[in-house]
Design an enzyme around this catalytic site. Structure first.
Site, short mmCIF file in Angstrom:
data_model
loop_
_atom_site.label_atom_id
_atom_site.label_comp_id
_atom_site.label_asym_id
_atom_site.label_seq_id
_atom_site.Cartn_x
_atom_site.Cartn_y
_atom_site.Cartn_z
N TRP A 105 -94.71 15.65 -16.15
CA TRP A 105 -95.58 16.57 -16.88
C TRP A 105 -95.33 16.58 -18.38
CZ3 TRP A 105 -99.96 17.20 -15.00
CH2 TRP A 105 -100.16 17.37 -13.62
N ASP A 175 -93.69 24.52 -21.85
CA ASP A 175 -94.54 24.50 -20.66
C ASP A 175 -93.71 25.09 -19.51
OD1 ASP A 175 -96.05 23.98 -18.41
OD2 ASP A 175 -96.23 21.83 -18.76
N LYS A 199 -98.83 27.76 -9.69
CA LYS A 199 -97.55 27.43 -9.04
C LYS A 199 -96.90 28.71 -8.55
CE LYS A 199 -98.22 23.12 -10.19
NZ LYS A 199 -97.96 22.43 -11.43
C1 PLP Z 1 -98.70 21.29 -12.41
C2 PLP Z 1 -98.22 21.21 -13.80
C3 PLP Z 1 -99.06 20.88 -14.88
C4 PLP Z 1 -100.54 20.54 -14.71
O1 PLP Z 1 -101.30 21.68 -14.87
P1 PLP Z 1 -102.89 21.76 -14.78
O2 PLP Z 1 -103.14 23.23 -14.74
O3 PLP Z 1 -103.31 21.05 -13.53
O4 PLP Z 1 -103.45 21.14 -16.00
C5 PLP Z 1 -98.52 20.87 -16.15
N1 PLP Z 1 -97.22 21.16 -16.37
C6 PLP Z 1 -96.38 21.48 -15.36
C7 PLP Z 1 -94.94 21.79 -15.66
C8 PLP Z 1 -96.85 21.50 -14.05
O5 PLP Z 1 -96.01 21.83 -13.05
#
Ligand code: PLP
Length: 365
Positions: A105, A175, A199
């Site tokens: 990611w 993130d 998540k």
């Molecule tokens: C799942 C995930 C993403 C992707 O996110 P989207 O909402 O599908 O764009 C980005 N960063 C992390 C850390 C993730 O676990």
């Protein structure tokens, strides 16, 4: 309630608390206070304004967030933040942004930043197959970067930083999509935090952004409205039609966190117990279950491991599926097994998985 919901080990969208699902079920037909289905309530209603106000205030309370942060509820997922962050902070900037490439990611965020300005990749785990995170002595942060960007938890590889990185005079952008509200995160040490809901805290469709007002002062003036954090701040996340349903479910999850779990610290204790149980299972399996991540970088959210052969892994996944466990296949980028144990996945569910793993090993060797 379908018992399989309780055994949803998927990497995302993740499990949601049963008590929340029951309220959602009711709200699809009628939200009692509004007398309407949640799918048909106006985003301009007083009821929805109260939802936004309460959700903002719950997030502030859960993280101890001060007034100088905006709490924004945006669309476009974490992926849109990969672009919005550098459009705001790097476009036209003279100094580079620092990025850590610690897995799938954070790697996806890189090209989006490079489109907007100079990027220095401080460290990459590519050479070691993203099986570990950097140690402090491998990270030479500079004093004058535009900002530092990293992912607190690499969902695909199962790696998690258990410390805050960077220098205090360089804005930290993180993130936190896959560990938001699962442990205390020292939010005030970050200038911008983003986390999509799917998540740990709700269904897909909404992304929480916490951003310090001062960080937005120098953003370019000509950004498209939807991609300008200031537009969303001014309108209290009601700039255009927001995802009312997803936002409402996130509100229910924050109430659950506050009232049933008792806050983020309690949540962290439960998450720690769940992870300790599963990693203990790996470590006591005499090499049958092989943890993917270096021990000190192990994620409390995504437990990734391999079995001695791909054939055994396939058999494990088929038997697990038949026994009611779902979502255990590793991400397509790395394969193997991944047990995601987000907030709503209970300790009893993890105990059942550990029991299944012990049985499987006994039968196969
Ligand atoms: C799942 C995930 C993403 C992707 O996110 P989207 O909402 O599908 O764009 C980005 N960063 C992390 C850390 C993730 O676990």
């Amino acid at each position: 309630m379908n018992p399989r919901n309780r055994l949803n080990f998927s990497g995302g969208p993740g499990a949601l608390p049963e008590s929340v699902l029951l309220q959602v079920q009711e709200a699809i037909i009628e939200v009692p206070e509004a007398g309407l289905s949640i799918l048909g309530i106006s985003h301009r209603s007083d009821w929805f304004a109260a939802v936004i106000t309460e959700l903002e205030s719950n997030i502030r309370a859960l993280l101890g967030l001060t007034k100088d942060y905006h709490v924004l509820l945006l669309q476009g997922g974490a992926t849109q933040q990969f672009s919005m962050v550098p459009m705001t902070l790097l476009r036209g900037a003279s100094s580079a942004a620092e990025y850590l490439h610690t897995g799938y990611w954070s790697g996806k965020a890189l090209p989006e930043a490079q489109r907007e300005g100079p990027v220095r990749v401080l460290w990459s785990g590519e050479d070691n197959g993203f099986t570990r995170l950097p140690d402090d002595d491998e990270l030479a942060f500079s004093e004058d970067s535009s900002y530092l960007h990293y992912a607190s938890n690499e969902t695909v590889e199962g790696l998690q930083f258990h410390r805050v990185l960077g220098k205090d005079n360089v804005p930290r952008v993180c993130d936190m999509s896959s560990d938001f509200l699962s442990i205390p995160c020292a939010a005030e040490r970050f200038s911008l935090i983003y986390a999509h809901a799917q998540k740990n805290i709700g269904p897909a469709g909404v992304t929480v952004v916490l951003v310090r007002d001062a960080l937005l002062q120098h953003a370019p003036e000509d950004l498209p409205g939807f991609l300008d954090y200031r537009c969303h701040a001014k309108t209290h996340s009601n700039y255009n039609t927001p995802p009312v349903f997803s936002i409402y479910v996130v509100l229910l999850v924050t109430r659950w966190l506050m009232n049933e779990i008792g806050g983020v610290e309690n949540m962290a204790r439960i998450n720690q117990d769940k992870a300790t149980l599963l990693y203990g299972m790996l470590d006591s399996s005499d090499g049958f279950y092989r943890g993917r991540a270096r021990e000190q970088d192990r994620s409390l959210m995504n437990v990734t491991f391999n079995l001695p052969t791909p054939e055994l892994e396939n058999r494990f996944l088929a038997k697990a599926q038949a026994a009611g466990f779902s979502g255990l296949a590793g991400h397509r980028a790395v394969g193997g097994i991944r047990a995601s144990i987000y907030n709503a996945l209970t300790l009893p569910a993890v105990e059942m998985l550990a029991g299944f793993m012990a049985d499987f090993q006994r039968r196969e060797i």
